[in-house]
Design an enzyme around this catalytic site. Structure first.
Site, short mmCIF file in Angstrom:
data_model
loop_
_atom_site.label_atom_id
_atom_site.label_comp_id
_atom_site.label_asym_id
_atom_site.label_seq_id
_atom_site.Cartn_x
_atom_site.Cartn_y
_atom_site.Cartn_z
N LYS A 196 1.66 -3.70 -17.29
CA LYS A 196 2.50 -4.00 -16.11
C LYS A 196 3.61 -2.95 -16.07
CE LYS A 196 5.94 -5.67 -14.60
NZ LYS A 196 6.63 -4.71 -13.70
N GLU B 183 11.55 -2.16 -27.11
CA GLU B 183 12.25 -0.87 -27.17
C GLU B 183 13.24 -0.89 -26.02
OE1 GLU B 183 12.25 1.15 -29.50
OE2 GLU B 183 10.41 0.66 -30.56
N CYS C 151 16.19 6.97 -22.56
CA CYS C 151 16.79 6.02 -23.50
C CYS C 151 17.50 6.78 -24.62
CB CYS C 151 15.72 5.10 -24.07
SG CYS C 151 14.31 5.99 -24.70
N GLU D 231 25.51 1.17 -21.82
CA GLU D 231 24.54 2.19 -21.39
C GLU D 231 24.73 2.45 -19.89
OE1 GLU D 231 20.27 1.24 -20.91
OE2 GLU D 231 19.86 3.01 -22.12
P1 NAD Z 1 13.96 -3.03 -16.89
O1 NAD Z 1 14.32 -3.88 -18.05
O2 NAD Z 1 14.61 -3.32 -15.59
O3 NAD Z 1 12.39 -3.10 -16.60
C1 NAD Z 1 11.43 -2.78 -17.59
C2 NAD Z 1 10.12 -3.48 -17.26
O4 NAD Z 1 10.34 -4.89 -17.35
C3 NAD Z 1 9.60 -3.24 -15.84
O5 NAD Z 1 8.20 -3.21 -15.84
C4 NAD Z 1 10.11 -4.45 -15.08
O6 NAD Z 1 9.32 -4.75 -13.94
C5 NAD Z 1 9.97 -5.52 -16.14
N1 NAD Z 1 10.88 -6.66 -15.92
C6 NAD Z 1 12.03 -6.70 -15.24
N2 NAD Z 1 12.55 -7.95 -15.27
C7 NAD Z 1 11.70 -8.70 -16.00
C8 NAD Z 1 11.68 -10.05 -16.41
N3 NAD Z 1 12.64 -10.91 -16.07
N4 NAD Z 1 10.65 -10.45 -17.17
C9 NAD Z 1 9.69 -9.59 -17.56
N5 NAD Z 1 9.64 -8.31 -17.19
C10 NAD Z 1 10.64 -7.87 -16.43
O7 NAD Z 1 14.21 -1.52 -17.34
P2 NAD Z 1 14.07 -0.20 -16.46
O8 NAD Z 1 15.24 -0.11 -15.53
O9 NAD Z 1 12.70 -0.09 -15.90
O10 NAD Z 1 14.17 0.93 -17.58
C11 NAD Z 1 15.37 1.47 -18.02
C12 NAD Z 1 15.74 0.89 -19.38
O11 NAD Z 1 14.68 1.14 -20.30
C13 NAD Z 1 16.96 1.53 -19.99
O12 NAD Z 1 17.78 0.53 -20.54
C14 NAD Z 1 16.40 2.42 -21.09
O13 NAD Z 1 17.28 2.68 -22.16
C15 NAD Z 1 15.22 1.62 -21.53
N6 NAD Z 1 14.24 2.46 -22.21
C16 NAD Z 1 14.11 2.33 -23.56
C17 NAD Z 1 13.22 3.14 -24.26
C18 NAD Z 1 13.05 3.03 -25.74
O14 NAD Z 1 12.03 3.48 -26.24
N7 NAD Z 1 13.99 2.44 -26.45
C19 NAD Z 1 12.45 4.08 -23.56
C20 NAD Z 1 12.62 4.19 -22.18
C21 NAD Z 1 13.50 3.36 -21.51
#
Ligand code: NAD
Length: 496
Positions: free
Chosen positions: A181, A256, A290, A388
């Protein structure tokens, strides 16, 4: 609906080896972040029925995939890596249009995804267990890795090819089947990646894709009785919610999450190298990594010289933004969030050294571009030094010495990556010992990671084991311990 809209693509789900429309028929436009007037296509809003079909397909494919020898599973991944190589430019173009990454960076992400798939393909030949001596004569013990079953892979928009590749690579080589997803903001790149697996003849149902809002699908995925484990990358806020839910349902979850990564610049550092590393780490991908450099802690005696170097290095990035040196933020929400933090920084009393505004002139004005921003005189307790931001914003704080730098560096909720610039080997190794992060760099930027090395964070940045490297198997498999007794029928010498 206008005639232009009807020509645009709606990216479908990929379930059981077929491209299918979501039941709801609802879509959301996929907007080019570099030009918000341009709609690239439409992302489907899948619902629970679509999820059910994807999980069922993965469940039906599981027995066959599990029994496929792991070196043979690896062949599908090497084929996918080769196809990705062939379609590298096409994927990079889509990535730049959809997510906003500068084209060279997009090429870099696709190359990394190729490396990842090659690595996991080879790991299929090394799914080793252990042979363990027994206390009993003519007995021995061995262990073998077993897949978990159907796993869910929930991924963010900021590395829309590499993260699905590294999660799917690890899950599949271990013998699991999966439902991916991706973020609703990046359905195009996710579909292209699935096309690659389809072209590689991956057996149907082994990897399935459904797009749609996390708020609708996320909870259902975690609670689904046939989803055995969840690997999530995204914000700490979402990750924590999913962790609680997975805990309540007794399921393993790998998270992550965010970062607040710091670079430490000591007085003996090569300041030129350090400034280049900080600019690259803070403003590459418009700070939407990230592992992006978000804070810079500089020994006070070299602060003026280092700041001059930083300004010298950042100037060409700012002057040539119309040539694509710094890409846009991914969408309007992200733009608003970053501008909010810039405003907060000013209100909190930090000094704005450079940037601090949305680009409104010419073509850049059509997209979500923010000028690279540096704040100085930043107290470690300020919100901009704690939370962040996920944009092109860097904070600079003067420190007395390395001990103070490490203390400040550790004093945040996150613990993903970090770096030290110094020529003193003892200080570099003290830093490695004392810093609370999962990915440590010495004299290089905070970003990046290679397929064969474990990747992930401590504290609020990561839970549930590392990704990439052979360590990624620890989440996607469980151990089976086997006791073998080869004594004769008289059982001489044994305990029973
Ligand atoms: P997000 O948490 O908004 O979304 C991530 C995923 O989760 C998406 O597929 C989204 O549709 C889904 N999602 C959103 N709400 C949800 C819920 N209530 N239940 C289940 N799934 C849900 O994050 P984003 O804005 O897509 O990505 C940016 C974030 O990702 C930043 O905080 C970044 O630091 C982090 N990130 C971390 C790493 C790592 O390896 N540590 C790598 C890349 C990005």
């Amino acid at each position: 609906m206008s005639s232009t809209q009807t020509k645009l693509k709606t990216w479908q789900n990929f379930v059981n080896g077929e491209w299918v429309s979501a039941g709801s028929g609802k879509t959301t436009p996929n907007i080019n972040p570099a030009n918000a007037d341009e709609i690239l296509g439409y992302s489907q809003q899948s619902e629970l029925d679509d999820l059910e079909k994807a999980v069922t397909a993965a469940r039906e494919a599981y027995p066959g995939w599990r029994k496929t020898p792991s070196p043979a599973r690896g062949k599908f991944l090497s084929k996918a890596a080769a196809l990705l190589e062939k379609r590298k430019e096409e994927l990079a173009k889509a990535l730049t249009l959809e997510e906003g990454k500068a084209f060279q960076e997009s090429l870099g992400e696709v190359q990394k995804s190729i490396n990842i798939l090659e690595f996991f393909a080879a790991l299929g030949r090394r799914l080793n267990g252990e042979s363990i001596p027994s206390e009993l004569p003519k007995n021995f013990i061995y262990t073998k890795r077993e897949p978990l079953g159907v796993v869910a892979l929930i991924t963010p928009w900021n590395f829309p090819v590499a993260i699905p590749a590294w999660k799917a690579g690890a899950a599949l080589i271990a013998g699991n089947t999966a439902v991916l997803k991706p973020s609703s903001l990046t359905p195009w790149t996710a579909s292209l990646l699935m096309e690659i697996f389809q072209e590689a003849n991956l057996p149907k149902g082994v990897l399935n894709l459904i797009t749609g809002p996390g708020s609708v699908l996320g909870e259902a995925i975690v609670k689904h009785p046939h989803v055995r484990a969840i690997s999530f990358t995204g914000s700490t806020e979402t990750g924590r919610k999913l962790q609680a839910l997975a805990g309540a349902h007794g399921k393993p979850i790998q998270l992550e999450m965010g970062g607040k990564n710091a670079v430490i610049v000591l007085k003996d550092a090569d300041l030129d190298l350090a400034a280049s590393g900080v600019v690259f780490g803070a403003f590459g991908s418009a700070g939407q990594r990230c592992t992006a450099t978000s804070r810079c802690l500089v020994e006070e005696s070299v602060l003026p010289a280092f700041t001059d170097k930083l300004l010298e290095k950042i100037r060409p990035f700012i002057e040539k933004m119309h040539e694509g040196t710094v890409g846009p933020l991914v969408d309007e929400n992200q733009l608003k969030k970053v501008l909010h933090y810039i405003d907060l920084g000013k209100k909190e009393g930090a000094s704005l050294l450079v940037g601090g505004k949305r680009m409104t002139e010419g073509a850049l004005g059509k997209g979500y571009f923010v000028s690279p921003t540096i704040f100085t005189n930043v107290a470690p307790s300020m919100t901009i030094a704690q939370e962040e931001i996920f944009g092109p914003v860097l904070t600079i704080t003067a420190v007395k010495d390395m001990d103070e730098a490490i203390r400040i560096s550790n004093d945040v909720e996150y613990g993903l990556s970090g770096s030290i610039f110094t020529q003193n080997i003892n200080q570099a190794l003290d830093y490695v010992d004392d810093i609370e992060i999962g990915v440590v760099h010495v004299n290089s930027p905070t970003i990046g990671g290679e397929a064969q090395a474990p990747f992930g964070g401590m504290k609020g940045s990561g839970v549930g084991g590392r990704e990439m490297g052979h360590q990624s198997l620890d989440f996607f498999t469980e151990w089976k311990t086997v006791y073998i007794d080869y004594t004769d029928s008289n059982r001489k010498g044994n305990l029973y």
